[in-house]
Design a protein around this motif. Structure first.
Motif, PDB file in Angstrom:
ATOM      1  N   GLY A 365       0.916  -1.240  -0.011  1.00 38.42           N
ATOM      2  CA  GLY A 365      -0.014  -0.012  -0.001  1.00 38.42           C
ATOM      3  C   GLY A 365       0.771   1.120   0.059  1.00 38.42           C
ATOM      4  O   GLY A 365       2.226   1.085  -0.259  1.00 38.42           O
ATOM      5  N   PRO A 366       0.259   2.346   0.140  1.00 35.71           N
ATOM      6  CA  PRO A 366       0.836   3.741  -0.032  1.00 35.71           C
ATOM      7  C   PRO A 366       1.924   3.971   1.142  1.00 35.71           C
ATOM      8  O   PRO A 366       3.109   4.648   1.109  1.00 35.71           O
ATOM      9  N   LEU A 367       1.785   3.385   2.215  1.00 36.44           N
ATOM     10  CA  LEU A 367       2.582   3.445   3.258  1.00 36.44           C
ATOM     11  C   LEU A 367       4.073   2.947   3.204  1.00 36.44           C
ATOM     12  O   LEU A 367       4.935   3.757   3.709  1.00 36.44           O
ATOM     13  N   LEU A 368       4.097   1.730   2.955  1.00 40.10           N
ATOM     14  CA  LEU A 368       5.567   1.294   3.041  1.00 40.10           C
ATOM     15  C   LEU A 368       6.051   0.816   1.446  1.00 40.10           C
ATOM     16  O   LEU A 368       7.041  -0.005   1.338  1.00 40.10           O
ATOM     17  N   SER A 369       5.444   1.128   0.436  1.00 41.62           N
ATOM     18  CA  SER A 369       5.567   0.498  -1.051  1.00 41.62           C
ATOM     19  C   SER A 369       6.952   1.221  -1.197  1.00 41.62           C
ATOM     20  O   SER A 369       7.379   0.398  -2.243  1.00 41.62           O
ATOM     21  N   ASN A 370       7.352   1.993  -0.794  1.00 42.03           N
ATOM     22  CA  ASN A 370       8.434   2.815  -1.153  1.00 42.03           C
ATOM     23  C   ASN A 370       9.994   2.308  -0.552  1.00 42.03           C
ATOM     24  O   ASN A 370      10.945   2.347  -1.076  1.00 42.03           O
TER      25      ASN A 370
END
Ligand code: TRP
Length: 454
Positions: A365-370
């Motif tokens: 998801g947006p939180l840890l995808s990076n």
């Protein structure tokens, strides 16, 4: 002091019981989720063929060794590998690595199992409102923040509850009745998918190999899947071996389990790929393949939403058996080493699994995808580390132990139990364990990890 475990039961006193219990650990998300998705992202039939070879030449012999070691020593995996080679406690590392693998596997396995559970309700809801599930449904679920985490925690809680209770005969009976039902539903899906116009391309994709797709990484994925599928390389099957009756013939039992398990995987493939091609989806859809394609197949049938819900419900039941066997590894060890009671041990195991699992889930998801480690998000990293590194390494060590360090007489004795006289296949399996399997694992591991030039 004996601790109750899910398989230490009288039902194991029969050869059929032994077969059912082994198969119960093997069948799970690996068949309906991982096999199709890896086949799709690795180019189809060439991967399937490699996988089948890996099962026959590597996984099958490893399963026989694990059962033999477990039955010979009749103890849990960590203790078994610490004792199997006298004066070489180093091999206990196999048990420790297995412990680590069980945590890593559960971290992403419970994420996917959470999607399965969510889909039971989502398909019912869609059916009630006359809608169908779309790829967007899956993206929203798997790429969310709170929603997938809550489903995952629900899955972990249910699994821990079952493990804590010491697993009554009830849950196993339920799984055993539901599994044939899952098969029936899978067959219905096959009929529907195979009769869609354009389905033949999917069958060809699954069975007509294009060998230009072969690569080191692909071979390693196929090998890793063979270990993952049959619950090998980390001590689960060693533990199960400890519960096998004396009269079970190890080689025929392992062959039957491998055949039955492979059949389920192929049926899943035949439900999904013909539909993928007929409906114009992409086979390389990744981890979402099952969740995107299957509802679309069912949508082509009357009352499709109900069938979708039923399918995911049965899949959840099959998955529970696999998760229980995974959680049992740390729990068995915790109850012995830390003298914890089963509920406390299960709670602790679930907490550890949540600690790894939540980052895995959030990494989609947006939180840890990076966040990237070794160029992978957490979900992919845990999957890679367990299936493509720990399980093959564990399998390699197990073949060295079984083929070279355990006295040949012990091996012959375990395999011969129940025969009366040596069977022709026992020598063949020993040769596979001693030479073929370790060599193949080593080559594929080095090549696949890029340590052998590509
Ligand atoms: N074999 C199961 C599946 O295919 C997963 C599983 C259960 C597993 N126990 C295991 C994988 C032990 C590796 C090791 O879904």
């Amino acid at each position: 002091m004996s601790t109750p475990t899910p398989v230490k039961r009288e039902a194991f006193g029969s050869t059929l019981g032994a077969f059912a219990a082994t198969l119960g650990s093997a069948v799970g998300l690996g068949n309906i989720w991982k096999f199709p998705y890896l086949t799709g992202s690795n180019g189809g039939a060439a991967f399937v063929l490699t996988y089948l070879l890996a099962v026959a030449l590597v996984a099958l012999p490893v399963m026989v060794v694990e059962h033999a070691i477990g039955r010979h020593l009749r103890t849990d995996a960590v203790h078994a590998y610490a004792r199997i080679v006298p004066r070489q406690p180093f091999w206990a590392a196999v048990g420790w690595a297995g412990l680590a693998a069980s945590l890593l596997i559960m971290a992403f396995y419970t994420d996917v199992a959470g999607w399965v559970l969510a889909y039971v309700f989502k398909s019912l809801g869609a059916f009630a409102s006359g809608a169908t599930l779309t790829p967007a449904t899956f993206q929203a679920l798997s790429g969310g923040t709170w929603e997938p985490v809550l489903w995952q925690l629900a899955v972990l809680a249910v699994t821990a509850g079952v493990v804590a209770a010491g697993v009554s005969g009830g849950i196993e009976k339920v799984t055993k009745t539901l599994m044939p039902l899952l098969l029936v539903l899978l067959l219905a899906c096959n009929v529907r998918a195979l009769t869609l116009p354009g389905a033949a391309a999917g069958v060809a994709y699954l069975f007509a190999p294009d060998f230009s797709k072969l690569s080191g990484a692909m071979l390693l994925s196929a090998l890793g899947l063979a270990f993952f599928k049959l619950s090998l390389g980390m001590g689960t099957m060693t533990t199960y071996g400890a519960y096998l009756p004396e009269r079970t013939h190890l080689v025929p039992n392992a062959v039957r389990v491998a055949l039955a398990d492979t059949l389920v995987s192929l049926l899943a493939g035949l439900a999904i790929f013909p539909a993928v091609f007929a409906l114009g989806d992409t086979p390389a859809g990744g981890a979402g393949l099952l969740f995107i394609t299957l509802p679309r197949v069912f949508a082509q049938m009357p009352a499709g939403g109900l069938f979708t819900a039923l399918f995911f419900l049965l899949a959840a039941a099959a998955t529970l058996g696999a998760m229980v066997s995974l959680m049992e590894v740390p729990v068995a060890w915790l109850t012995r080493t830390a003298r914890l009671r089963r509920p406390a041990a299960a709670a602790l195991a679930a907490l550890l699994m949540a600690a790894l699992g939540i980052p895995a889930t959030l990494s989609r998801g947006p939180l840890l995808s990076n966040v990237r480690v070794l160029d992978r998000d957490f979900f992919t990293l845990f999957d890679f580390l367990s299936s493509n590194v720990l399980l093959p390494l564990g399998g390699l060590a197990i073949t060295v132990v079984g083929g070279w360090l355990v006295p040949r007489a012990v091996f012959r004795d375990e395999l011969g139990k129940g025969h009366g006289e040596p069977a022709w296949h026992d020598g063949l399996v020993h040769a596979l364990v001693r030479y073929v399997a370790p060599l193949l694992i080593l080559l594929i591991l080095l090549h696949g990890l890029g340590l052998l030039g590509g």
